[in-house]
Design a protein around this motif. Structure first.
Motif, PDB file in Angstrom:
ATOM      1  N   PRO A 149      40.949  25.218  48.575  1.00 50.36           N
ATOM      2  CA  PRO A 149      39.408  25.990  48.854  1.00 50.36           C
ATOM      3  C   PRO A 149      39.006  26.590  48.559  1.00 50.36           C
ATOM      4  O   PRO A 149      39.683  27.481  47.418  1.00 50.36           O
ATOM      5  N   PRO A 150      36.973  25.982  48.084  1.00 51.66           N
ATOM      6  CA  PRO A 150      36.947  27.202  46.613  1.00 51.66           C
ATOM      7  C   PRO A 150      36.653  28.421  47.418  1.00 51.66           C
ATOM      8  O   PRO A 150      36.604  28.143  48.488  1.00 51.66           O
ATOM      9  N   VAL A 151      36.808  29.656  46.321  1.00 51.64           N
ATOM     10  CA  VAL A 151      36.587  30.356  47.031  1.00 51.64           C
ATOM     11  C   VAL A 151      35.440  31.479  47.394  1.00 51.64           C
ATOM     12  O   VAL A 151      34.029  30.750  46.451  1.00 51.64           O
ATOM     13  N   THR A 152      35.251  31.790  47.715  1.00 46.18           N
ATOM     14  CA  THR A 152      33.530  32.521  48.912  1.00 46.18           C
ATOM     15  C   THR A 152      33.844  33.425  48.185  1.00 46.18           C
ATOM     16  O   THR A 152      34.372  33.781  48.896  1.00 46.18           O
ATOM     17  N   PRO A 153      32.156  33.821  48.100  1.00 47.02           N
ATOM     18  CA  PRO A 153      32.176  34.926  47.316  1.00 47.02           C
ATOM     19  C   PRO A 153      31.796  36.122  48.928  1.00 47.02           C
ATOM     20  O   PRO A 153      31.335  35.519  49.913  1.00 47.02           O
ATOM     21  N   VAL A 154      32.750  37.750  49.512  1.00 48.41           N
ATOM     22  CA  VAL A 154      32.437  38.351  50.601  1.00 48.41           C
ATOM     23  C   VAL A 154      31.284  39.317  50.136  1.00 48.41           C
ATOM     24  O   VAL A 154      31.035  40.092  48.681  1.00 48.41           O
ATOM     25  N   ALA A 155      30.193  39.179  50.919  1.00 46.61           N
ATOM     26  CA  ALA A 155      29.297  39.981  50.362  1.00 46.61           C
ATOM     27  C   ALA A 155      29.527  41.172  50.444  1.00 46.61           C
ATOM     28  O   ALA A 155      29.700  41.599  51.842  1.00 46.61           O
ATOM     29  N   GLY A 156      29.365  42.379  49.627  1.00 48.20           N
ATOM     30  CA  GLY A 156      29.305  43.410  50.142  1.00 48.20           C
ATOM     31  C   GLY A 156      28.745  44.197  50.830  1.00 48.20           C
ATOM     32  O   GLY A 156      26.580  43.942  50.917  1.00 48.20           O
ATOM     33  N   VAL A 199      37.509  48.603  51.066  1.00 44.05           N
ATOM     34  CA  VAL A 199      37.040  47.779  52.301  1.00 44.05           C
ATOM     35  C   VAL A 199      37.754  48.915  53.236  1.00 44.05           C
ATOM     36  O   VAL A 199      38.527  49.667  52.809  1.00 44.05           O
ATOM     37  N   ARG A 200      36.571  49.410  53.504  1.00 42.63           N
ATOM     38  CA  ARG A 200      36.764  50.883  55.043  1.00 42.63           C
ATOM     39  C   ARG A 200      37.289  50.349  56.206  1.00 42.63           C
ATOM     40  O   ARG A 200      36.706  49.016  56.735  1.00 42.63           O
ATOM     41  N   GLY A 201      37.953  50.870  56.974  1.00 45.34           N
ATOM     42  CA  GLY A 201      38.170  50.856  58.416  1.00 45.34           C
ATOM     43  C   GLY A 201      39.391  50.100  58.835  1.00 45.34           C
ATOM     44  O   GLY A 201      38.772  49.081  59.584  1.00 45.34           O
ATOM     45  N   VAL A 202      40.231  50.074  57.876  1.00 44.84           N
ATOM     46  CA  VAL A 202      41.038  48.386  58.320  1.00 44.84           C
ATOM     47  C   VAL A 202      42.291  49.604  59.216  1.00 44.84           C
ATOM     48  O   VAL A 202      42.047  50.354  59.541  1.00 44.84           O
ATOM     49  N   ALA A 206      40.996  38.801  47.933  1.00 45.13           N
ATOM     50  CA  ALA A 206      41.840  39.023  48.625  1.00 45.13           C
ATOM     51  C   ALA A 206      40.982  39.600  49.706  1.00 45.13           C
ATOM     52  O   ALA A 206      41.726  40.208  50.810  1.00 45.13           O
ATOM     53  N   THR A 207      39.814  40.446  49.722  1.00 45.57           N
ATOM     54  CA  THR A 207      38.845  40.774  50.301  1.00 45.57           C
ATOM     55  C   THR A 207      39.102  40.116  51.857  1.00 45.57           C
ATOM     56  O   THR A 207      38.869  40.474  53.047  1.00 45.57           O
ATOM     57  N   GLN A 208      38.460  38.591  51.453  1.00 47.47           N
ATOM     58  CA  GLN A 208      38.421  37.738  52.282  1.00 47.47           C
ATOM     59  C   GLN A 208      39.958  38.247  53.721  1.00 47.47           C
ATOM     60  O   GLN A 208      39.762  37.777  54.585  1.00 47.47           O
ATOM     61  N   MET A 209      40.996  38.082  53.043  1.00 48.15           N
ATOM     62  CA  MET A 209      42.108  38.325  53.450  1.00 48.15           C
ATOM     63  C   MET A 209      42.481  39.486  54.418  1.00 48.15           C
ATOM     64  O   MET A 209      42.592  39.580  55.277  1.00 48.15           O
ATOM     65  N   VAL A 210      41.662  40.964  53.776  1.00 44.03           N
ATOM     66  CA  VAL A 210      41.868  42.239  54.223  1.00 44.03           C
ATOM     67  C   VAL A 210      41.107  42.315  55.451  1.00 44.03           C
ATOM     68  O   VAL A 210      41.382  42.094  56.424  1.00 44.03           O
ATOM     69  N   LEU A 211      39.725  41.217  55.345  1.00 40.16           N
ATOM     70  CA  LEU A 211      39.100  41.782  56.325  1.00 40.16           C
ATOM     71  C   LEU A 211      39.308  40.583  57.319  1.00 40.16           C
ATOM     72  O   LEU A 211      39.305  40.831  58.411  1.00 40.16           O
ATOM     73  N   ASP A 212      40.531  39.645  57.678  1.00 41.07           N
ATOM     74  CA  ASP A 212      40.648  38.697  58.104  1.00 41.07           C
ATOM     75  C   ASP A 212      41.490  39.237  59.571  1.00 41.07           C
ATOM     76  O   ASP A 212      41.895  38.748  60.634  1.00 41.07           O
ATOM     77  N   LEU A 213      43.443  40.339  58.150  1.00 41.43           N
ATOM     78  CA  LEU A 213      44.180  40.511  59.056  1.00 41.43           C
ATOM     79  C   LEU A 213      44.110  41.831  59.618  1.00 41.43           C
ATOM     80  O   LEU A 213      44.183  41.987  60.421  1.00 41.43           O
ATOM     81  N   CYS A 214      43.033  42.830  59.242  1.00 42.75           N
ATOM     82  CA  CYS A 214      43.304  43.851  58.647  1.00 42.75           C
ATOM     83  C   CYS A 214      41.606  44.511  59.413  1.00 42.75           C
ATOM     84  O   CYS A 214      41.242  45.636  59.270  1.00 42.75           O
ATOM     85  N   GLY A 215      40.988  43.784  59.370  1.00 40.99           N
ATOM     86  CA  GLY A 215      38.583  43.905  59.834  1.00 40.99           C
ATOM     87  C   GLY A 215      38.707  44.754  58.871  1.00 40.99           C
ATOM     88  O   GLY A 215      39.171  45.105  57.336  1.00 40.99           O
ATOM     89  N   ALA A 225      33.425  45.461  54.445  1.00 42.82           N
ATOM     90  CA  ALA A 225      33.820  45.792  52.472  1.00 42.82           C
ATOM     91  C   ALA A 225      32.918  45.839  51.904  1.00 42.82           C
ATOM     92  O   ALA A 225      31.728  45.583  52.163  1.00 42.82           O
ATOM     93  N   SER A 226      33.053  46.601  50.007  1.00 40.71           N
ATOM     94  CA  SER A 226      31.937  47.161  49.681  1.00 40.71           C
ATOM     95  C   SER A 226      31.514  45.955  48.210  1.00 40.71           C
ATOM     96  O   SER A 226      32.049  45.312  48.712  1.00 40.71           O
ATOM     97  N   ARG A 227      30.392  46.440  47.890  1.00 41.88           N
ATOM     98  CA  ARG A 227      30.530  45.505  46.319  1.00 41.88           C
ATOM     99  C   ARG A 227      31.561  45.702  45.529  1.00 41.88           C
ATOM    100  O   ARG A 227      31.861  46.205  45.652  1.00 41.88           O
ATOM    101  N   LEU A 228      31.106  45.305  44.396  1.00 40.11           N
ATOM    102  CA  LEU A 228      32.110  45.361  43.648  1.00 40.11           C
ATOM    103  C   LEU A 228      31.465  46.214  43.184  1.00 40.11           C
ATOM    104  O   LEU A 228      30.622  46.575  42.225  1.00 40.11           O
ATOM    105  N   VAL A 229      32.797  46.932  42.373  1.00 46.87           N
ATOM    106  CA  VAL A 229      32.666  47.754  40.036  1.00 46.87           C
ATOM    107  C   VAL A 229      33.304  47.439  38.903  1.00 46.87           C
ATOM    108  O   VAL A 229      34.668  46.522  39.795  1.00 46.87           O
TER     109      VAL A 229
END
Lengths: 796, 358
Positions: free
Chosen positions: A190-197, A221-224, A375-384, A387-391
Motif C-alpha cells: 500500500p502507498p504510504v499515507t502521511p500522518v498529520a501532526g 508521539v505523546r501518550g503511548v 512507523a508513526t502510523q504503526m505506533v498510533l495503531d499499536l500503542c495509541g 503524533a507531532s509534526r516532523l522535524v
C-alpha cells in the motif's frame, strides 16, 4: 534475509505456490539458502484430548492416558507431570518422526503397559528447550487439527542470500517487487499515507556532518502505551529469528525487515535538548542496547543530545535512552547514514546489527520520510498516542542521474535478442524510468538501487529478470586449423621437470608458500617477507626455500612410519617482495635409503651424489646445457660444507645447489639423517635459441672399430676427479668419445694423501682404423694432459 | 689296403665309443695327431713307388677326411649332451622378488592443471601467471573493489609487514591480478587462463590459508554472455569427461564483473558419493560474468570498444570433485601415503588425443 510466505503475500498478490516462489527467487539472483516449512515437518502432529489420565500400575512417575484423536481412542504412557484429564495436547501417532529426538515412534510396552503414540513437549517439537511438561493447547482447539496450524506455525520461512549490491532486497517489499517483475503476480504494497501532526515537535534535530548523516528526521508521539506487540507481529519476528521486545521496538524491527528502513525509538523523557548527528571525539563513552560499553576512537557518527552520546548512528542505540514499558512519549528517528562510515564504525567496535547491515549497503534515500510516516502510523495503531509534526535536518541527496542506454546492448553484451519493448517493460517493472531519446534511451534508476551506474548494470537487470537460463550458449570462435601450443617455455619446462623427477621415484608435494619465520630466517629470508597477520606462528613468513617445508614433511612421514622419504616440489620461493624476487625452484629431498636392503644388494643410504643425480635429471629436463656446467664445491649453509656443491653456468650463474643437508639443521629439527636435497633454479636455465628449422644436423657415423684404453692415475687426494676427467676429454676431442671413471681408491699401496683414479677412455677413429702408433700417440697426449691439469702420474 | 680299412673301422668304432670330449680328443690324437696312426701312414707315402702312391694317396686322404668328419660330428653330439646336463643344474628361483623400479607420483593439482591446459589450448587460451606477492592496485583497486570493501580488511587478506617505503604488500587473494597484468601488458584479443596459488586467512576442512584458483579471461570486441556460457559448457564437459554437462546460471554479484553469475552443474549424491554430470542436484562450481567497465578502464581499455568475460573456480575444488577427495588439507601435507593414493603416474600425461584421464 529471512521472511515468511504470508509476509511476502502482504506485498505480492500471486497464484504461485511456495516451490515456484523459491525457484524464481534463486533464478533472479536472490538465492534461496533455506526454506523451513514447519507445517510440512510437523504434519503428523495433531490436536488430541486426554480423556483420562490415570496412574501407571507399575511406575509412580508415569501416567496412563486415554487419548482421543482424529482416528479414535489411543492408549499412551506419558511421563509429563502436567498430563491430566481433560487437557488438549499434541499427539504423535506411531510412525511419526519426532524432530527433537530424531526417533521414529514405534508401538511399545512401557513397564508392561502398551503405549501407541506420544504426547509431545516443546523440545520434542524443536520449538524450545522446554521439556518440563507436554504442550498444553487451547481447550477450544479442534481434535485432529494439525498442530502447526493451531500454533500458528504454518507459515514457511524463506531465507535468501542477498548479494552486497542489493540493499533493496533487504526488505520484503523489495523482494516482492522483484518477483512481480519476474512475472509472479503484482505488487500490493500500500502507498504510504502521511500522518498529520497535531503539534510541533518539541525536540529539535540537527546534523553536523552531512557526509556522515545527510538527512535526519524525527517526530514525537505523546501518550503511548508500550506493551507487548500483537500476536501476528510477534509471530513474524520470531519466525525470522528475532526476539519480540515491546511494541515500539518491534515496530522498528518490523519496518527494518519489511521496507529495509531501519529506525530508532527513544524514550523522550530521557532526552535532553537537541538530538543531533555528529562525529565522535575520541574517548566518548556509550553503553549500547547490547549491554556492552563502547569508547569512541573519534570519527564515528554519533547520535547525541546535550547530555552526551545516545547511540552510534545507523549501527546501535544506547541503553539509557531506550524505550521501556514505562515510556509515555516516544521520539522516532528516521535518518540516512553514510555506508562507508557505518561499516567502519561497526567493524571498529565489532557490532553487527540489522541496521548496520542495511546502512553499509545503502538504504533508499527517498524513503526516510515515508518510513517515518509508516512507523508513526504503526505506533498510533499499536500503542495509541498523538503524533507531532516532523522535524527534519539536512536534505535528501540528489537522485541518481539518467544513463544513456542503447537497448541493443542486451544482445551485444548479454547475448539475448530482446525487443526494446521487452527491455523497457522489465526495467520499468523494477522502478526504472525510461525516456526515449533518438536511437537510445535515457534510463533513470530508482532511488533504492545505489548499485546501478551504467549500461552493463542495466543489461544485468534485464537478463536476470528475463532469465540467465534463456541466454543461448554460443561457441567461442576457434582458431582455424589445429590448435597451437599455448604454454610458455617456463611452463613447458616446469611440466617436464615435474614428470622427470617423479620418474626418478620422488613424490610430488605441494606445500604452503609460507613457513615458520625463525626457520625462514635461517634460510636467508629478508624481514620484508614477514606476514603482518599470519594465521599461526608456523606460517609467519614467505618461504625463501622449499627445503625446510619438505624437511618438515619428511619428518611427518617418518613419524607415520615411512623409513625412506623421497619428495619434490616445483614451486615458488621468495627472495623479496617484488615480482622479480619470486623464483620457480625444483626442489627434491631424499631421506633414509636410496636403495633398500635386498637379497641382491645391501642397503645403500642416500648421499650427496644422489642429490647430484637428481639435479642433473631436473636440469636436463629443463633443457640446461648439462655438459657445459661446472661443479663448484660448497653450497649455502643449510648444506654440509664438505658434501655439497653448485652447478654453474659460467662463474656466476648458479643453476642448482645440492648435497647432504647440514647435520646441525637436522638435529635442530629433530630429524634423523642422512638427508640430501637438490634445488634447481628453473628461471636461470637459459632459454633455448629459436631455430628457423626443426631439422637436426646430419648424423655422421663410422663403422670403424672403436678402441678402449684403461688408465690408472695417481693424484693428490684433494684433486677433484671432475677436473681430471675434463682434462682428459679435452686431450684429443677429435677421437675421444667417452671418458668414464670406473674406480677411485685410497689406502694401501697408493701412498698417504694420494688416490688412484681408474679411467676408461673410448677412442673412435674418424677415417680409417687406428694404427698402434696412433693409439700410443693419443695415450701419450692423455697422460700429458692429466699431468698438466692435475699433476697426475700414470700408475705402472 | 686291407690294413687301412681295418684301421679305419677300428678308429671309427673308437670315435663312436668316446663318451667324453676328453676321450674323443684322445682318439683324435691317436688317429690324426702329429704322431697319429693316419698321419704316420700319410707320411709313409713318400717311400712308396709312384704307382703305389697314386692309389694309396687319395685313399689315405679320403680316410683322414672321413675320420675328421666323424670326430666333428661326435664332438657336437657330446657338447650338446654336456650343455643339456649343465642346464639341468642351472636353475634360479624365479619367485624371488626383484626390487621394483619405483616411480613417484604427480600431485593431483599438477595433473588437473595439465588437464585444463590441454582443454584450454584447444580453445586457444594461453596460460598466464603472475606474482603471489601483490599490491593493492592489482589485487583490489583495478578490480573495482573499493577501499572500504570487507575483503580488504585484515580478516581475509594476508599482508606483509610494510617495506622501507611504507608500502604494504599483500598475498594475492585471487588470481585476478593476473588478468589485470595481462590486460596492461597485452592488446586484445586476449584469451588466457590464470591458474595458481592464492591466499586467504581461513582454515578448516574446506578452507586452507593457501589454495589454488584458475581464472579465465577473454577480451575482444564482440564476446558476449552467450560465449561465456558456451565456453564454460565446453570446458566443464571436457574436464568432467561427460558428453554435455548441464549448467544453471544464477545472477550474482562480484565487483569485477557486470553482469555476474554463479554457475551450478548437475550432479547426483548417492551413499555419500558425489557424481558430477548426472542427476538432478545442483553443485556450485564457479563465478563468472562480463568484465566490469571499470576494470577495463583501469587497464587502459575503452569499455565502449572492448568487452569480454571472466570466470574463476577453485582448482583444488575441481580436483576434489573429479577425483573424490573430501578434505582439502591433505593436499598440502605431503603425506606420501596420500600422494601415492591420489597421485598420478608421471607417464600418464593428459592429452586431447590420449584422453585427459584413465
Amino acid at each position: 534475509m529471512k521472511f515468511t510466505l504470508s509476509w511476502l503475500r502482504d506485498h505480492l498478490e500471486t497464484d504461485a505456490g511456495l516451490d515456484t516462489i523459491v525457484a524464481t527467487l534463486t533464478r533472479i539472483g536472490l538465492e534461496v539458502e533455506a526454506v523451513v516449512d514447519v507445517a510440512r515437518l510437523l504434519a503428523p502432529f495433531t490436536v488430541a484430548e486426554v480423556i483420562e489420565a490415570l496412574p501407571h500400575p507399575d511406575a509412580d512417575r508415569l501416567k496412563l492416558c486415554r487419548v482421543r484423536t482424529a482416528d479414535g481412542e489411543v492408549q499412551v504412557v506419558c511421563g509429563a507431570p502436567n498430563a491430566r484429564t481433560g487437557m488438549k495436547a499434541v499427539f504423535a501417532p506411531v510412525g511419526a518422526h519426532i524432530p527433537g529426538t530424531g526417533i521414529t515412534l514405534k508401538a511399545a510396552r512401557i513397564r508392561g503397559v502398551e503405549s501407541r503414540g506420544m504426547l509431545c513437549s516443546e523440545r520434542e517439537m524443536m520449538l524450545s528447550d522446554d521439556h518440563e511438561g507436554i504442550i498444553e493447547l487451547d481447550p477450544e482447539a479442534p481434535i485432529g487439527a494439525p498442530f502447526a496450524e493451531v500454533a500458528g506455525l504454518d507459515d514457511p520461512v524463506i531465507d535468501i542470500a542477498v548479494t552486497p549490491n542489493r540493499p533493496d532486497a533487504l526488505g520484503v517489499a523489495g523482494i516482492a517487487r522483484d518477483l512481480a517483475a519476474a512475472g509472479l503476480g503484482s505488487v500490493t504494497t500500500p502507498p504510504v499515507t502521511p500522518v498529520a501532526g497535531a503539534f510541533d515537535c518539541p525536540i529539535a534535530v540537527a546534523t553536523e556532518d552531512e557526509s556522515a548523516c545527510p538527512l535526519f528526521a524525527g517526530r514525537l508521539v505523546r501518550g503511548v502505551r508500550n506493551g507487548p506487540s500483537p500476536a501476528w507481529l510477534r509471530r513474524r519476528l520470531e519466525a525470522i529469528g528475532l526476539r519480540p521486545i515491546s511494541a515500539l521496538v518491534d515496530i522498528t524491527n518490523y519496518l527494518t525487515h519489511d521496507r529495509a528502513r531501519p529506525l530508532h525509538v527513544y524514550d523522550a523523557a530521557k532526552l535532553k535538548g537537541t538530538v543531533r548527528a555528529r562525529l565522535a571525539a575520541p574517548g566518548e563513552r556509550l553503553r549500547a542496547l547490547d549491554g556492552r560499553d563502547y569508547e569512541t576512537r573519534g570519527g564515528e557518527c554519533l547520535i547525541a543530545d546535550d547530555a552526551g552520546p545516545l547511540g552510534f548512528g545507523g549501527v546501535i542505540g544506547g541503553e539509557a535512552s531506550g524505550t521501556s514499558a514505562a515510556t509515555v512519549d516516544v521520539f522516532i528517528e528516521s535518518a540516512l547514514f553514510d555506508p562507508v562510515r557505518t561499516a567502519e564504525t561497526g567493524r571498529r567496535h565489532g557490532i553487527d546489527s540489522d541496521a548496520r547491515y542495511r546502512f553499509e549497503r545503502g538504504v533508499d534515500p527517498a524513503f526516510v520520510i515515508p518510513g517515518l510516516e509508516l512507523a508513526t502510523q504503526m505506533v498510533l495503531d499499536l500503542c495509541g498516542g498523538t503524533a507531532s509534526r516532523l522535524v527534519v535536518a539536512g536534505k535528501e541527496p540528489a537522485p541518481p542521474s539518467a544513463i544513456t542506454f542503447d537497448p541493443t546492448r542486451v544482445k551485444t553484451l548479454g547475448g539475448v535478442d530482446l525487443s526494446t519493448a521487452r527491455v523497457r517493460a522489465i526495467l520499468e517493472s523494477l522502478g526504472f524510468v525510461w525516456a526515449e531519446a533518438d536511437g537510445s534511451a535515457e534510463v533513470t534508476p530508482p532511488s533504492w538501487r545505489p548499485d546501478i551506474a551504467g549500461a552493463a548494470d542495466l543489461v544485468e537487470e534485464v537478463l536476470r529478470i528475463h532469465g540467465y537460463d534463456s541466454i543461448p550458449a554460443v561457441d567461442l570462435p576457434r582458431h582455424q586449423g589445429v590448435a597451437r601450443a599455448t604454454l610458455t617455455e617456463g611452463q613447458r619446462r616446469a611440466r617436464a621437470v615435474k614428470r622427470r623427477l617423479a620418474v626418478e621415484g620422488l613424490d610430488e608435494a605441494v606445500t604452503y608458500s609460507f613457513m615458520d619465520a625463525r626457520l625462514a630466517r635461517r634460510f636467508g629470508a629478508p624481514e620484508t617477507l614477514a606476514i603482518a597477520n599470519p594465521i599461526s606462528s608456523e606460517l609467519g613468513m614467505m618461504r625463501p626455500s622449499i627445503v625446510p617445508n619438505l624437511l618438515l614433511a619428511g619428518g611427518r612421514n617418518r613419524d607415520r612410519g615411512a623409513e625412506n622419504v623421497a619428495l619434490f616440489e616445483v614451486g615458488p620461493v621468495y627472495h623479496g617482495s617484488a615480482p622479480e624476487d619470486q623464483l620457480e625452484v625444483a626442489t627434491a629431498l631424499r631421506m633414509g635409503a636410496r636403495q633398500r636392503r635386498g637379497w641382491r644388494a645391501p642397503e645403500r643410504a642416500v648421499d650427496a651424489h644422489d642429490a647430484k643425480a637428481d639435479a642433473l635429471a631436473a636440469l636436463a629436463a629443463a633443457g640446461a646445457p648439462v655438459d657445459k656446467l661446472q661443479v663448484v664445491a660448497g653450497a649455502p649453509d643449510w648444506y654440509h660444507p664438505g658434501r655439497s656443491a653448485t652447478f654453474r653456468l659460467g662463474p656466476k650463474t648458479v643453476l642448482a645447489q645440492f648435497g647432504e643437508l647440514h647435520p646441525r639443521l637436522l638435529a635442530d629439527l629433530d630429524l634423523r639423517g642422512p638427508a640430501v636435497a637438490t634445488e634447481v633454479f628453473l628461471d636461470r636455465v637459459p632459454l633455448p635459441r629459436r631455430r628457423a628449422s626443426r631439422a637436426r644436423p646430419a648424423l655422421r657415423l663410422t663403422n670403424l672399430p672403436a678402441v678402449s684404453r684403461d688408465f690408472a692415475f695417481l693424484v693428490d687426494r684433494d684433486v677433484q676427479v671432475g677436473e681430471l676427467l675434463r682434462a682428459i676429454a679435452a686431450a684429443d676431442r677429435a677421437h675421444i668419445t667417452e671418458v668414464e671413471l670406473f674406480d677411485v681408491y685410497e689406502g694401501e699401496g697408493v701412498g698417504k694423501g694420494r688416490k688412484s683414479v681408474a679411467i676408461t677412455v673410448r677412442l673412435s677413429p674418424v677415417e680409417r682404423t687406428f694404427t698402434d702408433s696412433e693409439i700410443e700417440a693419443i695415450a701419450a697426449r692423455i697422460v700429458a694432459a692429466a699431468a698438466r691439469a692435475c699433476g697426475a702420474e700414470l700408475r705402472r | 689296403m686291407e690294413d687301412s680299412k681295418t684301421l679305419e673301422a677300428e678308429l671309427l668304432a673308437e670315435i663312436a665309443a668316446a663318451d667324453s670330449l676328453d676321450a674323443l680328443e684322445a682318439v683324435r690324437v691317436k688317429a690324426l695327431g702329429k704322431k697319429g696312426l693316419v698321419t704316420a701312414r700319410l707320411r709313409s707315402l713318400g717311400a712308396m713307388t709312384p704307382d703305389e702312391r697314386r692309389v694309396m694317396g687319395p685313399a689315405l686322404n679320403a680316410m683322414k677326411s672321413r675320420l675328421a668328419a666323424a670326430i666333428a660330428e661326435r664332438r657336437a653330439a657330446l657338447e650338446n649332451a654336456e650343455l643339456d646336463a649343465r642346464l639341468v643344474e642351472e636353475r634360479l628361483d624365479m619367485t624371488l622378488p626383484v626390487a621394483p623400479r619405483e616411480m613417484g607420483h604427480i600431485h593431483p593439482l599438477t595433473q588437473v592443471l595439465d588437464e585444463l591446459s590441454e582443454i584450454f589450448a584447444d580453445l586457444d587460451f594461453a596460460v598466464a601467471e603472475g606474482p603471489h606477492i601483490e599490491d593493492d592496485f592489482h589485487n583490489f583497486t583495478a578490480l573495482n573493489i573499493p577501499a572500504h570493501h570487507p575483503a580488504r580488511q585484515m580478516h581475509d587478506t594476508f599482508y606483509l609487514v610494510p617495506d622501507e617505503t611504507g608500502e604494504r604488500k599483500l598475498l594475492r587473494t585471487h588470481t585476478s591480478p593476473v588478468q589485470i597484468r595481462t590486460m596492461l601488458r597485452q592488446e586484445p584479443p586476449i584469451r588466457i587462463i590464470a591458474p595458481g596459488r592464492t591466499f586467504r586467512s581461513d582454515s578448516d576442512a574446506t578452507h586452507t590459508p593457501m589454495f589454488h584458483q584458475v581464472e579465465g579471461l577473454v577480451v575482444d570486441r564482440e564476446t558476449h554472455m552467450g560465449h561465456l556460457k558456451g565456453c564454460l559448457e565446453a570446458w566443464l564437459s571436457a574436464f568432467f569427461e561427460v558428453d554435455r554437462i548441464r549448467m544453471r546460471f544464477r545472477p550474482s554479484y562480484f565487483p569485477f564483473t557486470e553482469p555476474s553469475a554463479e554457475v551450478d552443474i548437475n550432479c547426483s549424491r548417492q551413499d555419500g558419493r558425489l557424481v558430477v554430470g548426472e542427476g538432478e542436484d545442483w553443485l556450485e562450481v564457479l563465478g563468472c560474468g562480463m568484465v566490469h567497465p571499470n576494470v577495463l578502464r583501469a587497464c587502459n581499455l575503452d569499455p565502449e570498444v572492448y568487452q569480454g568475460f571472466a570466470f574463476g573456480a577453485g582448482l583444488d575444488r575441481l580436483a576434489m570433485l573429479k577425483y573424490g577427495m573430501t578434505d582439502l588439507r591433505p593436499f598440502f601435507e605431503a603425506d606420501q601415503r596420500w600422494l601415492a593414493h591420489y597421485g598420478f603416474d608421471p607417464l600418464e600425461v593428459p592429452t586431447i588425443a590420449g584422453g585427459l584421464s584413465r
